[in-house]
Design a protein around this motif. Structure first.
Motif, mmCIF file in Angstrom:
data_model
loop_
_atom_site.group_PDB
_atom_site.id
_atom_site.type_symbol
_atom_site.label_atom_id
_atom_site.label_comp_id
_atom_site.label_asym_id
_atom_site.label_seq_id
_atom_site.Cartn_x
_atom_site.Cartn_y
_atom_site.Cartn_z
ATOM 1 N N CYS A 66 0.814 -1.126 0.179
ATOM 2 C CA CYS A 66 -0.185 -0.086 0.045
ATOM 3 C C CYS A 66 0.817 1.294 0.076
ATOM 4 O O CYS A 66 0.470 2.228 -0.708
ATOM 5 C CB CYS A 66 -0.882 0.022 1.405
ATOM 6 S SG CYS A 66 -2.005 -1.339 1.056
ATOM 7 N N GLY A 67 2.004 1.367 0.780
ATOM 8 C CA GLY A 67 2.820 2.416 0.839
ATOM 9 C C GLY A 67 3.579 2.515 -0.618
ATOM 10 O O GLY A 67 3.647 4.082 -0.742
ATOM 11 N N ALA A 68 3.450 1.482 -1.309
ATOM 12 C CA ALA A 68 4.099 1.856 -2.776
ATOM 13 C C ALA A 68 3.045 2.017 -3.842
ATOM 14 O O ALA A 68 3.490 2.090 -4.951
ATOM 15 C CB ALA A 68 5.232 0.536 -3.048
ATOM 16 N N GLY A 69 1.692 1.685 -3.583
ATOM 17 C CA GLY A 69 0.720 1.984 -4.501
ATOM 18 C C GLY A 69 0.822 0.826 -5.245
ATOM 19 O O GLY A 69 0.080 0.955 -6.302
ATOM 20 N N GLN A 70 0.961 -0.322 -4.892
ATOM 21 C CA GLN A 70 1.007 -1.506 -5.605
ATOM 22 C C GLN A 70 -0.555 -2.455 -5.292
ATOM 23 O O GLN A 70 -0.549 -2.911 -4.834
ATOM 24 C CB GLN A 70 1.994 -2.525 -5.306
ATOM 25 C CG GLN A 70 3.555 -1.901 -5.279
ATOM 26 C CD GLN A 70 4.073 -1.594 -6.562
ATOM 27 O OE1 GLN A 70 3.479 -1.830 -7.319
ATOM 28 N NE2 GLN A 70 4.975 -1.025 -6.662
ATOM 29 N N LEU A 71 -1.319 -1.840 -6.153
ATOM 30 C CA LEU A 71 -2.719 -2.395 -6.239
ATOM 31 C C LEU A 71 -2.883 -3.988 -6.668
ATOM 32 O O LEU A 71 -3.525 -4.703 -5.911
ATOM 33 C CB LEU A 71 -3.607 -1.576 -7.117
ATOM 34 C CG LEU A 71 -5.074 -1.908 -7.214
ATOM 35 C CD1 LEU A 71 -5.627 -1.797 -5.874
ATOM 36 C CD2 LEU A 71 -5.908 -1.274 -8.096
ATOM 37 N N GLU A 72 -2.214 -4.338 -7.592
ATOM 38 C CA GLU A 72 -1.991 -5.697 -8.101
ATOM 39 C C GLU A 72 -1.747 -6.717 -6.894
ATOM 40 O O GLU A 72 -2.300 -7.648 -6.625
ATOM 41 C CB GLU A 72 -1.354 -5.991 -9.224
ATOM 42 C CG GLU A 72 -1.394 -7.379 -9.812
ATOM 43 C CD GLU A 72 -0.593 -7.574 -11.154
ATOM 44 O OE1 GLU A 72 -0.887 -8.470 -11.643
ATOM 45 O OE2 GLU A 72 0.014 -6.700 -11.657
ATOM 46 N N SER B 224 2.655 6.541 -1.053
ATOM 47 C CA SER B 224 2.352 6.512 -2.388
ATOM 48 C C SER B 224 1.090 7.790 -2.848
ATOM 49 O O SER B 224 1.308 8.118 -3.975
ATOM 50 C CB SER B 224 1.684 5.293 -2.808
ATOM 51 O OG SER B 224 0.506 4.923 -2.241
ATOM 52 N N GLY B 225 0.378 7.896 -1.978
ATOM 53 C CA GLY B 225 -0.997 8.851 -1.940
ATOM 54 C C GLY B 225 -1.624 8.097 -3.409
ATOM 55 O O GLY B 225 -2.627 8.914 -3.676
ATOM 56 N N SER B 226 -1.864 6.855 -3.263
ATOM 57 C CA SER B 226 -2.658 6.019 -4.577
ATOM 58 C C SER B 226 -4.132 6.263 -4.127
ATOM 59 O O SER B 226 -4.579 5.591 -3.258
ATOM 60 C CB SER B 226 -1.888 4.652 -4.633
ATOM 61 O OG SER B 226 -2.766 4.037 -5.554
ATOM 62 N N VAL B 227 -4.682 6.867 -5.136
ATOM 63 C CA VAL B 227 -6.133 6.753 -4.905
ATOM 64 C C VAL B 227 -6.895 5.478 -5.023
ATOM 65 O O VAL B 227 -8.048 5.263 -4.336
ATOM 66 C CB VAL B 227 -6.858 8.023 -5.759
ATOM 67 C CG1 VAL B 227 -8.416 8.071 -5.623
ATOM 68 C CG2 VAL B 227 -6.346 9.326 -5.416
ATOM 69 N N GLU B 228 -6.379 4.891 -6.049
ATOM 70 C CA GLU B 228 -6.798 3.535 -6.553
ATOM 71 C C GLU B 228 -6.698 2.693 -4.972
ATOM 72 O O GLU B 228 -7.721 2.056 -4.601
ATOM 73 C CB GLU B 228 -6.041 3.131 -7.421
ATOM 74 C CG GLU B 228 -6.599 3.638 -8.820
ATOM 75 C CD GLU B 228 -5.772 4.905 -8.914
ATOM 76 O OE1 GLU B 228 -4.720 5.139 -8.178
ATOM 77 O OE2 GLU B 228 -5.974 5.661 -9.803
ATOM 78 N N VAL B 229 -5.683 2.556 -4.669
ATOM 79 C CA VAL B 229 -5.449 1.527 -3.385
ATOM 80 C C VAL B 229 -6.114 2.042 -2.229
ATOM 81 O O VAL B 229 -6.735 1.286 -1.469
ATOM 82 C CB VAL B 229 -3.696 1.769 -3.085
ATOM 83 C CG1 VAL B 229 -3.550 1.200 -1.704
ATOM 84 C CG2 VAL B 229 -2.996 0.963 -4.208
#
Length: 322
Positions: A142-148, A178-183
């Protein structure tokens, strides 16, 4: 004379740097990092001491291979007895590293070998490397924005609601890194607490604002993140949005009920923070909101009530506790 001494010191420094680089490129770890599978195999077969030396390094050989994503090199190390669940001097397992770098095939490989999907990172043996004690592979993903990778871990029963030793949740990790919105959207759909607090009292929204993750912060506000939370030094999300000059988020927080008159430990209101940072548009917005809040917080003078008329309570001031 001083000039000569300075030149000598500089040359020594450069020599030590070159030597360090050459050492890092040599040996088993160097071959792993460079993705030279044939060299790795030759060292493992011809120099048994090479693996022992690599194991003494802060970064473990299997972790180094996991970072590159090279399945062939990972399999070579496993065939020579390297523990797939081993922890290196960074306090991390190979599963943590593979999750961090988004190598989903290796993530699945380590899980098939029996590595705990909720394996906890430990404290690093060196203060020169990042320590993330208590973090699970899901935290790293999650910290790296790795959704898969996140989805692959969830398929194997990863605990999406676990926290590390600093009480950081997976949603905190997204906000701080990451700030990943998807995650974040995936975690929120799972039920991850939008207002979870870490050991410093910070919510994911506070971290998103502090790091100017504007899209993520907007998502959290839309999902009901509290605008009244208090973090270090009694800063509210509105203080942080003002600090960063995030006009749209200041508006969103005010619309969500944030108190523009709330003061932090320094006695500053959000408008004071905006002015101090030179964010004129944000300061004007907060000044107007503060004026409205000040008016509504003053109770009207009592008047003679007409017989049978309903009693209407005066509006109450908003507080930082909601």
């Amino acid at each position: 004379m001083y000039l000569i001494a300075a030149v000598v010191v500089a040359l020594v420094g450069v020599s030590l740097l070159v030597l360090r680089v050459l050492r890092s490129r040599g040996g088993l770890l160097g071959a792993i990092r460079q993705g030279k599978a044939a060299r790795v195999e030759a060292l493992l077969r011809g120099k048994p001491q090479a693996l022992a030396a690599a194991r003494e390094s802060v970064r473990g050989p299997l972790q180094a291979a996991a970072a590159t994503g090279r399945r062939d090199i990972v399999d070579l190390l496993l065939a020579h007895g390297v523990d797939p669940a081993g922890i290196d001097g960074w306090g991390q397992g190979a599963l943590h590293v593979a999750a961090l770098h988004g190598h989903v095939e290796l993530v699945r490989r380590f899980l098939e070998l029996g590595v705990d999907v909720n394996q906890r990172a430990r404290r690093a043996t060196s203060d020169k490397v990042p320590a993330r004690p208590g973090a699970t592979p899901l935290h790293f993903a999650c910290g790296a924005g790795q959704l898969e990778v996140l989805n692959a871990l969830l398929e194997k029963g990863a605990a999406w609601d676990s926290v590390d030793e600093r009480a950081l949740s997976a949603l905190h990790e997204v906000a701080a890194r990451s700030g990943s919105v998807e995650v974040a959207r995936r975690l929120l759909a799972l039920g991850c607490a939008v207002d979870a607090v870490d050991c410093l009292g910070q919510t994911p929204l506070m971290l998103a604002l502090a790091y100017k993750r504007t899209a993520l912060a907007a998502l959290l506000v839309a999902h009901g993140a509290s605008p009244h939370a208090r973090g270090p030094m009694e800063f509210t999300p509105l203080h942080l949005a003002a600090l960063r000059g995030l006009e749209d988020l200041v508006s969103a927080l005010l619309a969500a009920g944030a108190n523009p008159l709330a003061a932090n430990d320094l006695g500053q209101k959000p408008v004071d923070v905006a002015r101090a940072e030179g964010h004129a548009a944000v300061a004007a917005l907060l000044e107007e909101a503060g004026a409205r809040a000040a008016v509504t917080s003053v109770a009207p003078e009592p008047t003679t009530q007409q017989e049978g008329a309903a009693v209407v309570a005066p509006p109450l001031p908003r507080t930082s506790e909601g």
